[in-house]
Write an enzyme that holds these catalytic residues in place. Structure first.
Site, PDB file in Angstrom:
ATOM      1  N   LYS A 124       0.922  -1.359   0.123  1.00  8.99           N
ATOM      2  CA  LYS A 124       0.113  -0.075  -0.145  1.00  8.99           C
ATOM      3  C   LYS A 124       0.868   1.236  -0.174  1.00  8.99           C
ATOM      4  O   LYS A 124       0.647   2.216  -0.655  1.00  8.99           O
ATOM      5  CB  LYS A 124      -1.092  -0.235   1.131  1.00  8.99           C
ATOM      6  N   GLU A 158       9.919  -6.054   4.294  1.00  8.53           N
ATOM      7  CA  GLU A 158       9.927  -7.154   3.526  1.00  8.53           C
ATOM      8  C   GLU A 158       9.777  -7.113   2.060  1.00  8.53           C
ATOM      9  O   GLU A 158      10.440  -7.724   1.082  1.00  8.53           O
ATOM     10  CB  GLU A 158       9.135  -8.243   4.077  1.00  8.53           C
ATOM     11  N   GLY A 204      -5.539  -3.699   5.394  1.00 13.14           N
ATOM     12  CA  GLY A 204      -4.669  -4.748   4.793  1.00 13.14           C
ATOM     13  C   GLY A 204      -5.255  -6.007   4.693  1.00 13.14           C
ATOM     14  O   GLY A 204      -5.338  -6.722   3.580  1.00 13.14           O
ATOM     15  N   ARG A 205      -5.788  -6.677   6.000  1.00 12.26           N
ATOM     16  CA  ARG A 205      -6.427  -8.131   5.871  1.00 12.26           C
ATOM     17  C   ARG A 205      -7.767  -8.002   5.369  1.00 12.26           C
ATOM     18  O   ARG A 205      -8.296  -9.098   5.282  1.00 12.26           O
ATOM     19  CB  ARG A 205      -6.603  -8.387   7.319  1.00 12.26           C
ATOM     20  N   GLU A 216      -5.481 -10.433  14.412  1.00  9.60           N
ATOM     21  CA  GLU A 216      -4.803  -9.378  14.234  1.00  9.60           C
ATOM     22  C   GLU A 216      -6.140  -8.253  14.357  1.00  9.60           C
ATOM     23  O   GLU A 216      -5.938  -6.927  14.798  1.00  9.60           O
ATOM     24  CB  GLU A 216      -4.513  -8.868  12.608  1.00  9.60           C
ATOM     25  N   HIS A 219      -4.153 -36.725  11.610  1.00  8.03           N
ATOM     26  CA  HIS A 219      -3.084 -37.624  11.691  1.00  8.03           C
ATOM     27  C   HIS A 219      -2.072 -36.719  12.535  1.00  8.03           C
ATOM     28  O   HIS A 219      -0.751 -37.173  12.463  1.00  8.03           O
ATOM     29  CB  HIS A 219      -2.598 -38.180  10.551  1.00  8.03           C
ATOM     30  N   LYS A 241       8.655  -3.876  14.156  1.00  9.83           N
ATOM     31  CA  LYS A 241       9.222  -3.293  12.902  1.00  9.83           C
ATOM     32  C   LYS A 241      10.365  -2.062  13.004  1.00  9.83           C
ATOM     33  O   LYS A 241      11.387  -2.054  12.604  1.00  9.83           O
ATOM     34  CB  LYS A 241       8.211  -2.517  11.907  1.00  9.83           C
TER      35      LYS A 241
END
Length: 525
Positions: free
Chosen positions: A210, A216, A267-268, A353, A384, A493
């Protein structure tokens, strides 16, 4: 203007629920409930847009549900929901609206149902559709470009989890001849492994950030650009596009094709925006519009269905009942579909979040628990791995099963076995099994929810995701928290930027002893 939310623990219904739990909630037995009410399955299940939900294997009865609905009314849930759909700035700490729902509104639809919805809704809807149309036109252009065989999405968090989950889920609808890769981790091994499969002349990089400053993402983008040029690639403008609001920074990078979104999109919640470009390339413009349409149908359901038949409301209230009264600390997500294998990771961000907060919207420390830990794997893999604990562990973990009735891609006999397993696991959790020796004893009475999709399509996936978004909104509203900020992401951050410089210099002055000691051990020179 809406009335302020009333925090759950300040309502009469909260006290009534505490009394109800003390009286019979802690000893509620599902097997007895089914024996006493032959209509329990019908009474505690419902259809919603594109899916069916069975809530009958949960630790609730009619009295509990009635009190939970009273709690929602007394907290002002309906007003808070309507405020969101009216475009009010319910994200109070950032002074922003939360209008992700607008991203899936048809161009002709009015965003709010109030008689006089704010003018900004119509303005934002028009801007949004301009961007959507341009993004989908670009997606079709890429789909028709036979030379562009590999698309690499570089992003992190909401710019990765959503599109990656959806592309995998809708692989049946993906255009052949296009491979879509996702790179998020700053660990260079991830990007290197993807680049080893590519040729620069056949690759399109999508840089999803954005602000175009995410560490990253920009580190990976810079390395991708260096690789592209080192391998003889030319024409950055053709082989790189940006999903960002920072057009100037993208231009400085050499990117001329950009698609933006707005500060009212968290963002999410951004999969529905230009961040969904990888999905649009995979399934095409009409497929993407169907995806938006399924979510919009769930939006209408959440906005208009009576609370007692409103599935996001019922699920959100159930989450409150389990977290705050039964004291369950986690919820396991078990999609019985390999295509939905990234759904648990996506829902982890969405819920934890959003609602992983210790203070309410006014900044006051909460005296009760909020978001549970979400975790899971696709069935039957999870059976399993960790289902031993679900059946016989010391903690009760509510399970949410997701099943698909019909699949287009399978092998003879496989899908019936898959469906048999999901039905059996839900049954076993509830019924249990007696064993006087102890080791083979299953206590049973362990709750689960069952979500059933007729088929996994763009529309049904859109509805499923929107259902989860609104469910998180409901529980957050009941707890009185702001579900749309994420300040907890920021501190690490800031500290990482300082420590990165210290790794170069070796300067440990001012650090705590543990960090200083680890810094010295991690230095390469």
């Amino acid at each position: 203007m809406r009335e302020a939310l009333i925090r759950c623990d300040r309502t009469p219904a909260w006290a009534a629920l505490r009394a109800l739990y003390a009286a019979n909630g802690r000893t509620f037995d599902l097997r007895e409930a089914f024996a006493a009410n032959p209509r329990r399955f019908t009474d505690f299940s419902q259809d919603a847009p594109h899916l069916f939900a069975d809530l009958s294997k949960n630790l609730i009865d009619a009295q509990t549900q009635t009190l939970l609905l009273k709690l929602a009314l007394q907290c002002g849930l309906e007003g808070h929901r309507d405020a969101m759909f009216a475009g009010e700035k319910i994200n109070s700490t950032e002074n922003r609206a939360a209008m992700h729902f607008l991203l899936r509104n048809p161009a002709s639809a009015h965003a709010g149902r109030a008689p006089a919805a704010p003018e900004n809704i119509a303005n934002e809807l028009a801007r949004m559709h301009e961007t959507l149309n341009a993004m989908l036109a670009y997606a079709e252009q890429v789909r028709q470009d036979a030379a562009m065989t590999d698309i690499v999405n570089i992003g992190i968090g909401g710019s990765d989890l959503g599109p990656q989950m959806a592309v995998l889920a809708l692989d049946e609808f993906r255009l052949s001849g296009k491979r879509i890769h996702f790179v998020s981790n700053i660990d260079g091994q991830e990007l290197a492994a993807v680049l080893a499969q590519l040729k620069p002349q056949n690759t399109l990089f999508l840089i999803a950030s954005k602000t175009f400053t995410t560490t990253e993402t920009m580190t990976n983008a810079g390395s991708a650009k260096h690789w592209f040029e080192a391998q003889g690639g030319t024409d950055i403008a053709r082989h790189f596009a940006a999903l960002t609001t920072n057009v100037a920074a993208a231009n400085d990078f050499g990117i001329s094709t950009t698609f933006g979104f707005w500060d009212w999109v968290g963002g999410r919640y951004s999969l529905w925006s230009a961040i969904g470009l990888p999905l649009a390339i995979a399934i095409g413009a009409q497929g993407f519009r169907d995806f938006l349409g399924g979510a919009h149908a769930m939006d209408d359901h959440f906005r208009s269905a009576p609370l007692a038949q409103n599935l996001p409301v019922r699920l959100g209230l159930l989450d409150v009942w389990y977290r705050n009264f039964h004291g369950f600390t986690s919820r396991s997500i078990a999609p019985y579909s390999s295509a939905l294998r990234r759904l648990p990771a996506y829902l982890q961000q969405l819920e934890m979040e959003s609602n992983g907060k210790r203070v309410d919207a006014d900044g006051q420390v909460l005296p009760f628990a909020t978001a549970p830990v979400l975790w899971g794997e696709p069935g039957t893999n999870g059976q399993h791995a960790y289902f031993q604990m679900l059946h016989q562990g010391t903690e009760v973990v509510p399970v949410e099963f997701v099943a698909i009735k019909r699949v287009a891609r399978s092998l003879p006999g496989h899908h019936n076995k898959l469906l048999a397993n999901v039905l059996a696991q839900a049954q076993a959790l509830m019924q249990g099994k007696d064993d006087v020796g102890g080791h083979k004893h299953f206590t049973g009475n362990r709750p689960s929810t069952f979500l059933l999709l007729e088929a996994l399509t763009p529309a049904s996936l859109g509805a499923l995701i929107a259902l989860q978004e609104h469910r998180v909104f409901v529980s957050g509203a009941i707890w009185g928290i702001n579900s749309f900020d994420q300040w907890g992401v920021e501190l690490g951050k800031v500290l990482a930027s300082d420590i990165e410089q210290r790794l170069q210099s070796g300067d440990a002055v001012g650090l705590d002893a543990s960090t200083a000691g680890l810094l010295q051990r991690l230095q390469l020179s």
